[in-house]
Every structure is written in structure tokens, then in C-alpha cells.
Design a protein around this motif. Sequence first.
Motif, PDB file in Angstrom:
ATOM      1  N   GLY A 156      96.372 118.222  54.149  1.00 24.76           N
ATOM      2  CA  GLY A 156      95.172 119.022  54.855  1.00 24.76           C
ATOM      3  C   GLY A 156      95.566 120.390  54.810  1.00 24.76           C
ATOM      4  O   GLY A 156      96.460 120.785  53.934  1.00 24.76           O
ATOM      5  N   GLU A 157      95.001 121.358  55.549  1.00 24.04           N
ATOM      6  CA  GLU A 157      95.167 122.644  55.590  1.00 24.04           C
ATOM      7  C   GLU A 157      96.432 123.031  56.625  1.00 24.04           C
ATOM      8  O   GLU A 157      96.333 122.703  57.787  1.00 24.04           O
ATOM      9  CB  GLU A 157      93.874 123.294  56.339  1.00 24.04           C
ATOM     10  N   ILE A 204      96.985 119.183  62.952  1.00 20.87           N
ATOM     11  CA  ILE A 204      96.387 117.810  62.516  1.00 20.87           C
ATOM     12  C   ILE A 204      96.554 116.933  63.810  1.00 20.87           C
ATOM     13  O   ILE A 204      97.635 117.021  64.773  1.00 20.87           O
ATOM     14  CB  ILE A 204      97.495 117.197  61.703  1.00 20.87           C
ATOM     15  N   LYS A 226      95.941 124.145  51.161  1.00 21.30           N
ATOM     16  CA  LYS A 226      95.993 122.852  51.073  1.00 21.30           C
ATOM     17  C   LYS A 226      97.138 122.137  50.999  1.00 21.30           C
ATOM     18  O   LYS A 226      97.724 122.746  49.976  1.00 21.30           O
ATOM     19  CB  LYS A 226      94.672 122.144  50.316  1.00 21.30           C
ATOM     20  N   MET A 258      94.749 129.688  54.953  1.00 19.43           N
ATOM     21  CA  MET A 258      94.981 128.264  55.071  1.00 19.43           C
ATOM     22  C   MET A 258      94.961 127.756  53.429  1.00 19.43           C
ATOM     23  O   MET A 258      94.029 128.141  52.682  1.00 19.43           O
ATOM     24  CB  MET A 258      93.644 127.509  55.611  1.00 19.43           C
ATOM     25  N   THR A 292      90.098 112.959  52.289  1.00 22.85           N
ATOM     26  CA  THR A 292      89.513 113.291  53.811  1.00 22.85           C
ATOM     27  C   THR A 292      90.046 112.286  54.604  1.00 22.85           C
ATOM     28  O   THR A 292      90.182 112.601  55.760  1.00 22.85           O
ATOM     29  CB  THR A 292      88.121 113.055  53.780  1.00 22.85           C
ATOM     30  N   LYS A 344      93.576 120.539  59.788  1.00 23.34           N
ATOM     31  CA  LYS A 344      92.424 121.498  59.670  1.00 23.34           C
ATOM     32  C   LYS A 344      92.918 122.708  60.579  1.00 23.34           C
ATOM     33  O   LYS A 344      93.548 122.771  61.526  1.00 23.34           O
ATOM     34  CB  LYS A 344      91.228 121.156  60.533  1.00 23.34           C
ATOM     35  N   ASN A 345      92.871 124.008  59.679  1.00 30.33           N
ATOM     36  CA  ASN A 345      93.461 125.180  60.176  1.00 30.33           C
ATOM     37  C   ASN A 345      94.665 125.286  60.813  1.00 30.33           C
ATOM     38  O   ASN A 345      95.186 125.702  61.922  1.00 30.33           O
ATOM     39  CB  ASN A 345      92.273 125.767  61.429  1.00 30.33           C
ATOM     40  N   ALA A 383      91.978 111.926  60.487  1.00 30.20           N
ATOM     41  CA  ALA A 383      91.514 113.096  59.818  1.00 30.20           C
ATOM     42  C   ALA A 383      92.621 113.899  59.355  1.00 30.20           C
ATOM     43  O   ALA A 383      93.740 114.118  59.903  1.00 30.20           O
ATOM     44  CB  ALA A 383      90.496 113.924  60.772  1.00 30.20           C
TER      45      ALA A 383
END
Length: 646
Positions: free
Chosen positions: A51-52, A34, A76, A74, A21, A30-31, A27
Motif C-alpha cells: 500500500g501507501e 495500515i 506504493k 505517498m 486492494t 493508506k497515507n 485493506a
Amino acid sequence: MKKRIFMIMMFLLILTGCSETKNNGFAAAKNGVIDLTDWVPPEDGAVKLNGEWAFYWHHLLDPNDDLTSYSPLMIKVPSIWNGLLYHSETLTGEGYATYHLSVRMDVDTEEQLMALYIPTIDTSYRLWVNGQLTAENGTVGTSKQNASPRYKPNVITFRARDNTSILLQIANFSHSEGGIIQEIILGSPDQIIDMKQDKVALNIFVFGSLVIMAFYHIVLFVKRTKDKSSLYFGLLCFIGALRAIIVDQMYLIEWFPNFNWYLALKLEYLTVYFGAFLGVSFIRSMFPAEMNKYIYYFASSVSILFSLFVICFPAKLFTETLSAFEIFLLLLLVYIQYVQVLACIRKRNAALISSITGLIFLGCTINDVLYYAGVIYTVDLLPIGFFLLIISQSVNLSLKFAKSFQRVEQMTKHLEEINVTLEEKVRKRTKDLEQAQFETAAMLAEKSIFLERSRIARELHDILGHMLTTTSVQIEVAKKVVGKDVRLAIDKMDLSQQLIQKGLNDIRGTVHTLKENNEPILFIPSLNKLIEMTEMTTSIKVDSLIEDTVNNLSPTIEKVVYHTLQEGLTNGIRHGGCTKFIFSLYIDSENNLHFSLSDNGVGINELTFGFGLTSIKERLEEQNGKLMITSSDQMGFALEFSIPIV
């Protein structure tokens, strides 16, 4: 010891406790986006673009395509696309896709340069950053026919924007797994280049160190082939050195750009599969009493079978075996650790160091299995763990050889101390041996004289016995006929004189002959002459059968036969009062000489060995012969023997 174990356990907990995470406090993506607007590269360092990411399956999109026209999944990153569900279809490793990530940054100027570290990707890719083609590796295609694999990590630079677009086409038709399995890292050019150089320096250092240790220990084995541990360790170092240049930074491809990808992949897998065999063989050579031989045979067989599978089958098949072998390898490492702990408990040499570094290597292996499976996000620790393991085992072998040399030095010192007194001991023992030799020579001389005297005595006994017996018979006859036939009596006395003269001649020959076999005799004619003289002087009948095969006997055996016949005839006439003899001499099928002489005399119930029979027995024993005598009252006397003819 407890403190060390606690530190190792904390090390393992830290490895397995890492999460996905956070990335330097930022972070994860996401989707497909970044957010790095708060990122300051000089202060925060490089970041991982984990991430995604947007994932477009079976589409090879480029900057000219409108991404909004497509509905992405999406996925990883890092991870493989195997097992991903796409429109009710579970993806396999084979196929092609496009990855996309938007990176939001606070860029001071459009001239600001940034850099990306692109790891090895299964198995070919093309990369666009902000619409510019910046890197490609292998050939991206939509089928096996128009795609080709290649591994090569890259460092690329680009001009940053507030919303930087990273577009990545990937195709895989050669490996069982497809996708981005390692982290893509973003940073300033200096940071990425320094990171790359650190990796290069570390791997080159590991490679060079392992190559030196490999040659050193193989040379040790050549000089001392009984110690297999040096061979296994040297080959294990060579395997480790080979792996250092075919994984991670792929120096083998840097040095040989046209090196075959499939061959490189086979070598990569063989360093693991065959390396397991070398590792377990090395541990067994170090601690043979602690390792069960059947478990060793099983582990070796499994490792060799997996290695043969890699050699004989294509990459798409043998890469499927990695997960199964990883489970086997973890179990094997746990058992090896048990062996090393057991050796430590039993206080074997070098067991403590092996046990500690073995536990560290086991932790590194677990880390890498989970890392490459996408479960945790740490770093690739196996090369470091392997290097530490090699260093520790090299120390163990050095200590082992040092103790061997120490024992040699102690033995040398002991030999030198012995040599100080050895000369005196040799002098004393030489004197003792000379004295013993002198005494032995004197005894042998006495024995030789005794044997010579015994031989002469036996021959004199045989000659005199036979001569006196036959002469006595002639004199008795002369006495009986002297009053009736003077002429016959004179003839008998003349014959007696001849017998006495012959006996005297035989005695002179025996006395003057110090060695047997000095003069050759005509063997069979001499036997016939003895029989003829006996018949002529005693009026006794001798039936004889002498086969022609008894020619060419040794002179010693010929004399044994002659004197035995002479003694037998004399005893039969003197003591048995016989009137007839039966004599035979032949060689049987087993090459044994057989002698037989029997008479029709009075015989004897109790046999007593006088000088004559004792002499016969002694002569036969000297020739490995066997004497047999049979006799009973009024049933005659039989004398037999056999001698092996060599």
C-alpha cells in the motif's frame, strides 16, 4: 487435450486477475498507515505490508527526527521510485530516501514478539522498528562514494506495540532502479521462519535437481557429441541452477559473504539473456524442421549481444536493458510456443509435453514481468515454471534416448538372427569363391600359355623373316654371278650359311627363354649391329640417327624397339623393294620415346595388318604406345611410334 488447455487458460486468467486492494482480507496501507487491529496471526496468517508508505526523498531520517516536520509523498510499496514526481522533478533510480509505515495492531502484551521478512531492496538499507535498529544491508549514503550495494533477504524479530513504527532508509547509486520492489511481510516468528524455510527448501531442491540434470545431460553429450540437444539442455539446467542461488534468497551471498555484488548482478542478468539463447537452441535441436533458421539466427544474435553488453558495461547501464529484453523474450516465447504447437500438429516425438509445459512457462514469465513491474501482486512463479519446463524436457530427452536404445536392441536382435545363418552362408560362399578361384586360375594359366606362345611366335616371325629375307638376297646374287665369278658366288653362299646359322642360334635362344628380360643385351650396339648386317647382306643403305639419351630404357621397351626395327627392315626389303631407309630414335622433352623408320619403296594404298604388324601393335599397346603408319603408292612406307618413359 481440450480440458488441459482450458485449465491452463484459467491458470493464466487467475494470475493476471490478481489485484492490489486486498491482503488476506485486510485493506492495504493508506497515507502511511495500515490498520491490522482485527488481525489474529494464528488464524489469519502472515500479511503483506502493501500500500501507501510515507516517502521522504533526499532525507535519511532516523527515530530521533520529528517526522511531522517534513512533508512526505505517498509511494506504493512494492514499486520503484523511478518516474515519481517530486517538486516538479521526475525521479531516476539514483538517490536516497526514507520510507515510513505505521502499523496499528491489537497487541495483548508488550512482550508479544512479531517478525518481518525483508526481501532484497535496491540497493542498500537500514531498518528501525519502534525506534530500534533491527537490520541493515550494504552501506546507506548520500552519494556513490559513501554508499555500497548489497543484496540479502532478512528475517527480523521485534516486540510489537499497538502502533508499531517501521522506518526504512534506502540508498541506490548502483542500479538503474531504486526502491522496494518486493513485498515486506509481517507475521509471527514461527510463520515468517516457516515461510523462509519453505523458500529455502524449494530453492535448494530446485538447485540440486538442476545441477544433477545438468551433469547428467552434459555427460550424455560427451558420450554422443552428434546430439546437440543434450548439450543445450545440460547448459540450460546449469543456468537455471545458478539463477536459483543468486536470486530470491541469495544463497550465493549466504555461502560466500564477500562475493562481489556487481559480479552477482551480472550473473543474474546473464542467466536470463544467455539462457534465452540456450533455450531457443535447444528447441531448434528438438524440432529443426518447425523452426525458421533466420528467426533462430536473429534470436540467438540478440541474446548474445545483450549478454555481451552485460559483460562489458557497468550495472547502471546494463540494468536499463531489462525492459527491452523482456519484450523480446515474450515475443520469443510466443514464437517458441508456435513452433511446439506446429510440431504437435505434425505429431513429432515429445511435442505434446513440450507444448503444454511451454504454455505454462509462458504464463509464469508473463506473471513475473507484471509482478516485478508492480502491475499485479501474486508470487514469483518463474522458478517453478522453469523447473516444470526442465522436468518435462528431461522426460522428453529420456523418451528420445529410450527409443534410441529400443532401436539398438531391435537391431541387435536382428543381427543375432542374421548370425544364425551367417556361418552357413559364409561356408557356401567360400566354396563358391574357391570354385571361382580355381576356374580363374585355370583361365589365367591358359592365357599365360597363350601369351607366351604369342610372344615366341612374334620373335620367331621377326627372326625368321629377317634371316630368310637377307639369305634369299644372298642366294639370288650367288645365282647371278656363279657363271662369271665362282669365288664371289662361294662367298655369297658362305654368307648365307652364316645368316642361317645366326638365325638358328636366335631361334634356340627364343625357344629356351621363357621370360623376357632374362639376359641383358647391349641395346644401342645391337641396333647398330642389325643395321650393319642389313647393309652388308643386302647392299641397302640405312641412314640412322640414335641419340645417346635413349640409354637406360627398360629391357621390355628395348626389345620392342629392336623387333620393330627388324620387322620394318624386313618388310621394306621383301615387300617394298626399297634401296634406302631413314631411321631415327630419340626422347623428347615430355619424356616420350620416338621411333621413326621410312623407306623409298613402292608403298601401298590399302594397308593390311599381317602377323608382323599385328605383333608390333600388340607390343606397343602393352607399353601404352601409339603406332602410326603412313604409305601411298610409289611414295614409300613410314613406320612410327611413341612410348611414354616412366
